[in-house]
Design an enzyme around this catalytic site. Sequence first.
Site, PDB file in Angstrom:
ATOM      1  N   TYR A  54       0.818  -1.213   0.000  1.00  0.00           N
ATOM      2  CA  TYR A  54       0.000   0.000   0.000  1.00  0.00           C
ATOM      3  C   TYR A  54       0.853   1.266   0.000  1.00  0.00           C
ATOM      4  O   TYR A  54       0.411   2.304  -0.482  1.00  0.00           O
ATOM      5  CB  TYR A  54      -0.887   0.048   1.254  1.00  0.00           C
ATOM      6  CG  TYR A  54      -2.166  -0.730   1.167  1.00  0.00           C
ATOM      7  CD1 TYR A  54      -2.188  -2.060   0.781  1.00  0.00           C
ATOM      8  CD2 TYR A  54      -3.381  -0.130   1.509  1.00  0.00           C
ATOM      9  CE1 TYR A  54      -3.360  -2.778   0.740  1.00  0.00           C
ATOM     10  CE2 TYR A  54      -4.565  -0.830   1.473  1.00  0.00           C
ATOM     11  CZ  TYR A  54      -4.560  -2.152   1.084  1.00  0.00           C
ATOM     12  OH  TYR A  54      -5.732  -2.851   1.039  1.00  0.00           O
ATOM     13  N   LYS A  88       4.236 -15.016   1.683  1.00  0.00           N
ATOM     14  CA  LYS A  88       4.349 -15.614   0.349  1.00  0.00           C
ATOM     15  C   LYS A  88       5.846 -15.813   0.111  1.00  0.00           C
ATOM     16  O   LYS A  88       6.436 -15.272  -0.829  1.00  0.00           O
ATOM     17  CB  LYS A  88       3.710 -14.667  -0.682  1.00  0.00           C
ATOM     18  CG  LYS A  88       3.599 -15.213  -2.090  1.00  0.00           C
ATOM     19  CD  LYS A  88       2.501 -16.243  -2.278  1.00  0.00           C
ATOM     20  CE  LYS A  88       2.598 -16.864  -3.662  1.00  0.00           C
ATOM     21  NZ  LYS A  88       1.679 -18.004  -3.855  1.00  0.00           N
ATOM     22  N   ASP A 100      -1.932 -18.178  -0.120  1.00  0.00           N
ATOM     23  CA  ASP A 100      -2.965 -18.749  -0.992  1.00  0.00           C
ATOM     24  C   ASP A 100      -3.684 -19.920  -0.320  1.00  0.00           C
ATOM     25  O   ASP A 100      -4.910 -19.951  -0.224  1.00  0.00           O
ATOM     26  CB  ASP A 100      -2.398 -19.133  -2.377  1.00  0.00           C
ATOM     27  CG  ASP A 100      -1.088 -19.901  -2.322  1.00  0.00           C
ATOM     28  OD1 ASP A 100      -0.537 -20.081  -1.218  1.00  0.00           O
ATOM     29  OD2 ASP A 100      -0.604 -20.327  -3.391  1.00  0.00           O
ATOM     30  N   ASP A 107      -5.861  -7.357   4.233  1.00  0.00           N
ATOM     31  CA  ASP A 107      -7.079  -6.744   3.678  1.00  0.00           C
ATOM     32  C   ASP A 107      -7.968  -7.834   3.087  1.00  0.00           C
ATOM     33  O   ASP A 107      -9.161  -7.910   3.386  1.00  0.00           O
ATOM     34  CB  ASP A 107      -6.683  -5.722   2.601  1.00  0.00           C
ATOM     35  CG  ASP A 107      -7.888  -5.104   1.918  1.00  0.00           C
ATOM     36  OD1 ASP A 107      -8.845  -4.729   2.633  1.00  0.00           O
ATOM     37  OD2 ASP A 107      -7.896  -5.019   0.679  1.00  0.00           O
ATOM     38  N   ASP A 112     -11.665  -9.922   4.805  1.00  0.00           N
ATOM     39  CA  ASP A 112     -12.990 -10.031   4.175  1.00  0.00           C
ATOM     40  C   ASP A 112     -13.409 -11.498   4.074  1.00  0.00           C
ATOM     41  O   ASP A 112     -14.583 -11.833   4.267  1.00  0.00           O
ATOM     42  CB  ASP A 112     -13.005  -9.397   2.773  1.00  0.00           C
ATOM     43  CG  ASP A 112     -13.357  -7.907   2.790  1.00  0.00           C
ATOM     44  OD1 ASP A 112     -13.010  -7.226   3.771  1.00  0.00           O
ATOM     45  OD2 ASP A 112     -13.977  -7.419   1.814  1.00  0.00           O
TER      46      ASP A 112
HETATM   47  C1  IPM Z   1     -10.229  -1.787   4.475  1.00  0.00           C
HETATM   48  C2  IPM Z   1     -10.450  -1.104   3.137  1.00  0.00           C
HETATM   49  C3  IPM Z   1      -9.306  -0.142   2.855  1.00  0.00           C
HETATM   50  C4  IPM Z   1      -8.026  -0.951   2.762  1.00  0.00           C
HETATM   51  C5  IPM Z   1      -9.460   0.738   1.586  1.00  0.00           C
HETATM   52  C6  IPM Z   1     -10.784   1.437   1.532  1.00  0.00           C
HETATM   53  C7  IPM Z   1      -8.345   1.732   1.491  1.00  0.00           C
HETATM   54  O1  IPM Z   1     -10.604  -2.043   2.118  1.00  0.00           O
HETATM   55  O2  IPM Z   1     -10.085  -1.086   5.486  1.00  0.00           O
HETATM   56  O3  IPM Z   1     -10.234  -3.022   4.509  1.00  0.00           O
HETATM   57  O4  IPM Z   1      -7.732  -1.509   1.693  1.00  0.00           O
HETATM   58  O5  IPM Z   1      -7.309  -1.017   3.765  1.00  0.00           O
HETATM   59 MN    MN Z   2     -10.784  -4.118   2.843  1.00  0.00          MN
END
Ligand code: IPM
Ligand code: MN
Length: 329
Positions: free
Chosen positions: A117, A163, A196, A220, A224
């Site tokens: 990032y 990785k 992975d 990140d 999710d």
């Molecule tokens: C998160 C979001 C952020 C990230 C974006 C919106 C910059 O996806 O907080 O998970 O990638 O960190």
């Molecule tokens: Mn995110």
Amino acid sequence: MTHVAVLPGDGIGPEVTAQAIRVLDALGIAHSEHAFGGNAILSQGMPLPDETLAACMAADAVLLGAVGLPELEGKPVRPEQGLLGLRKELGVYANLRPARGPGIDMMIVRELVGGLYFGAKGVRDDGTWFDTCEYSRPEVERIARRGFEIARARGGRLTSVDKVNVMHTSRLWRDVVTELGAADYPDVRLDHALVDSFAMTIVQAPETIDTVLTENTFGDILSDVAAAVTGGLGLAASASLADDGPGLFEPVHGSAPQIAGQGIANPAGMLRSLAMLLAYGLGRHDEAADVERAVETALAEAPTPDLGGAATTSGFGDAVLRALAAAPG
Ligand code: IPM
Ligand code: MN
Ligand code: NAD
């Protein structure tokens, strides 16, 4: 006096944040709202106005809804740049993302202010666009230390995800984590996994996972996935912490433009982030536990459509406030 800077943001951000503000008011905690993200770009030309940054730096903790507007996606000035800038300015390198469900209790510890990032990025003379993943030893060491401390306070197991079969920075990551574990955390059971196949483990055997330590981008994506196997993005909370200064507390989800303005967003992830703010940010552990329990009650009584229910965002908030009012003490 304790003060929380509140950044409602864009899309469903303000909708879920409104429910958290009701709880702050019920607890008698002072707060102020500030422009941030897409709305700040549209009104002031920048996603993180100076006034907002100053308010965040001066606060005891920062509560964020979500940022992101479809019409600004891929534009040179984007809401998400404000979020990355705020994380960097606050120095909140440790992003804690818990995921719980029946038989599942994992904690992802994501490095938040380095890696892919924040490495050099740009366009070369030949027209090639690039992003680079960069880590220094101290950057890896401080997040690894957090990971070990958190694992030690939980189930005593830490899985470091990298990785190393491909990425150069992963070799540094694995070496530092291994050395630190041997030197300072021999009581924590450390193992390493490749990102992975570890994504598959989160899906197939989430109950085997305790604490996870990983790089910014991997964290990140994996957070999710972990949210998806424990009820969805509407439930997932996070805390982003520095060594000192205010922490940043925000749900894992984004601005969800498809459902914005309908009053149906699930505020549970936001309210759990508020519970993390109370615990990690303000040291108000009893109130944090009250809010956690009130959210559990509301999930049973008034689930929103993403959970198969029919409650509105504010209907869920009503259930949380009722449960809080009924809480002993
Ligand atoms: C998160 C979001 C952020 C990230 C974006 C919106 C910059 O996806 O907080 O998970 O990638 O960190
Ligand atoms: Mn995110
Ligand atoms: P998203 O998290 O906004 O939405 C993904 C899916 O989950 C959608 O189907 C959405 O409707 C659903 N969802 C998310 N939160 C929900 C909730 N509280 N209740 C019910 N359903 C919910 O991810 P996206 O669509 O990839 O991104 C949309 C925008 O949000 C983008 O601009 C992105 O950059 C931004 N974003 C911001 C943050 C943040 O501010 N912390 C985090 C992630 C994404």
